[in-house]
Design an enzyme around this catalytic site. Structure first.
Site, PDB file in Angstrom:
ATOM      1  N   ILE A 191       2.862   6.284   6.853  1.00  0.00           N
ATOM      2  CA  ILE A 191       2.509   6.690   5.497  1.00  0.00           C
ATOM      3  C   ILE A 191       1.176   6.071   5.110  1.00  0.00           C
ATOM      4  O   ILE A 191       0.962   4.871   5.273  1.00  0.00           O
ATOM      5  CB  ILE A 191       3.593   6.253   4.487  1.00  0.00           C
ATOM      6  CG1 ILE A 191       4.934   6.930   4.806  1.00  0.00           C
ATOM      7  CG2 ILE A 191       3.165   6.575   3.049  1.00  0.00           C
ATOM      8  CD1 ILE A 191       6.120   6.309   4.101  1.00  0.00           C
ATOM      9  N   LYS A 192       0.272   6.889   4.592  1.00  0.00           N
ATOM     10  CA  LYS A 192      -1.010   6.424   4.055  1.00  0.00           C
ATOM     11  C   LYS A 192      -0.979   6.642   2.552  1.00  0.00           C
ATOM     12  O   LYS A 192      -0.677   7.752   2.083  1.00  0.00           O
ATOM     13  CB  LYS A 192      -2.155   7.216   4.691  1.00  0.00           C
ATOM     14  CG  LYS A 192      -3.540   6.950   4.113  1.00  0.00           C
ATOM     15  CD  LYS A 192      -4.570   7.775   4.890  1.00  0.00           C
ATOM     16  CE  LYS A 192      -5.994   7.546   4.400  1.00  0.00           C
ATOM     17  NZ  LYS A 192      -6.414   8.590   3.444  1.00  0.00           N
TER      18      LYS A 192
END
Length: 282
Positions: A191-192
């Site tokens: 996840i960014k």
């Protein structure tokens, strides 16, 4: 016995997190999303091969590109121990402003595989009026990629008029935490997302992701490189797994010292000021 595709996902994730479960990934999608003006400070970096060669030499763990740039500059990664992430959704700043809260698909999982990708990525703007369309888009990409043993990264960005109305700003830790949890529940392997302003609140984002690695979205270039190193250090101290950085690298004439300082912070837990001094940034 573990399914073949799960083993493939784990092996390919290790190409980014090969050192200690953390990663510095260079982002190179700005020419599409923001336009060529992002390169005006250091115009030679508009040529993908030049900047990719520099960041690989400096030791980044991975590179994120759109399919076309991966075709143009992908040869710079051949024979190098660097993970390649191909992002399959995007948008331009040329479209009407009311449609800025939607990303469309510009490539397919098969394209990424042909380019030698180790992971694919797609964005979801959580809270956008187009959230449902991006959820379906991500689900289709993730389902096919996972079947083939490829990890999928979600750029989990809270954006939308309701978020601004209810929370005041998109970086409020509650909506960033919500987006990270939604990404994990959709099956993201990485996840960014946004910085939330403090180590304590970002730790809640990491907790909400339930074991899925959370990486900082690097954002705009800081005038003082130590300020950005401190931010990344806070991410690591909060339990984050690293950062995906574009402008804070390619908008510097010589990006190598910044990259090496970031690697010291991410992989060695070095104090930001000491890392900056060691690489001649201050």
């Amino acid at each position: 016995m573990e399914a073949y595709n799960n083993i493939g996902i784990k092996r390919r994730l290790r190409r980014f997190f090969r050192r200690n479960g953390r990663a510095l990934i260079f982002a190179m999608d700005h020419g599409f999303e923001h336009g060529p003006t992002d390169f005006e400070e250091n115009w030679e970096h508009i040529k993908p091969g030049i900047i990719i060669r520099k960041v690989v030499r400096a030791g980044v763990d991975g590179v994120m590109m759109l399919p076309g740039i991966a075709r143009i500059a992908g040869e710079e990664l051949i024979g190098k121990d660097v993970g390649l992430m191909v992002k399959l959704t995007s948008k331009t700043g040329l479209r009407p402003k009311e449609e800025w809260l939607m990303q469309d698909q510009l490539g397919f999982v098969e394209d990424a595989i042909k380019l030698g990708a180790d992971a694919v990525a797609a964005t979801v703007y959580w809270g956008s009026p187009y959230e449902g369309a991006m959820m379906r888009q991500f689900a289709e990409i993730a389902s096919y990629a996972h079947d083939l043993g490829y990890p999928v990264v979600q750029f989990a960005y809270p954006r939308g008029p309701y978020i601004n109305e209810k929370y005041g700003k998109k970086e409020d830790y509650r909506v960033v935490m919500y987006g990270a949890r939604a990404a994990a529940e959709m099956g993201a392997d990485m996840i960014k997302t946004y910085w939330t302003g403090s180590r304590e609140t970002f730790a809640k984002v990491v907790d909400a992701a339930s074991g899925v690695p959370v990486l900082l979205s690097g954002g705009a270039k800081t005038d003082n490189p130590v300020d950005f190193l401190k931010l990344v250090w806070e991410v690591i101290e909060a339990g984050g797994s690293g950062a995906v950085v574009g402008r804070n690298i390619f908008q510097r004439e010589n990006p190598e010292p910044m990259i090496k300082a970031l690697l010291r912070v991410i992989h060695r837990n070095e104090d930001p000021e000491e890392a900056a001094k060691a690489e001649g940034l201050i």
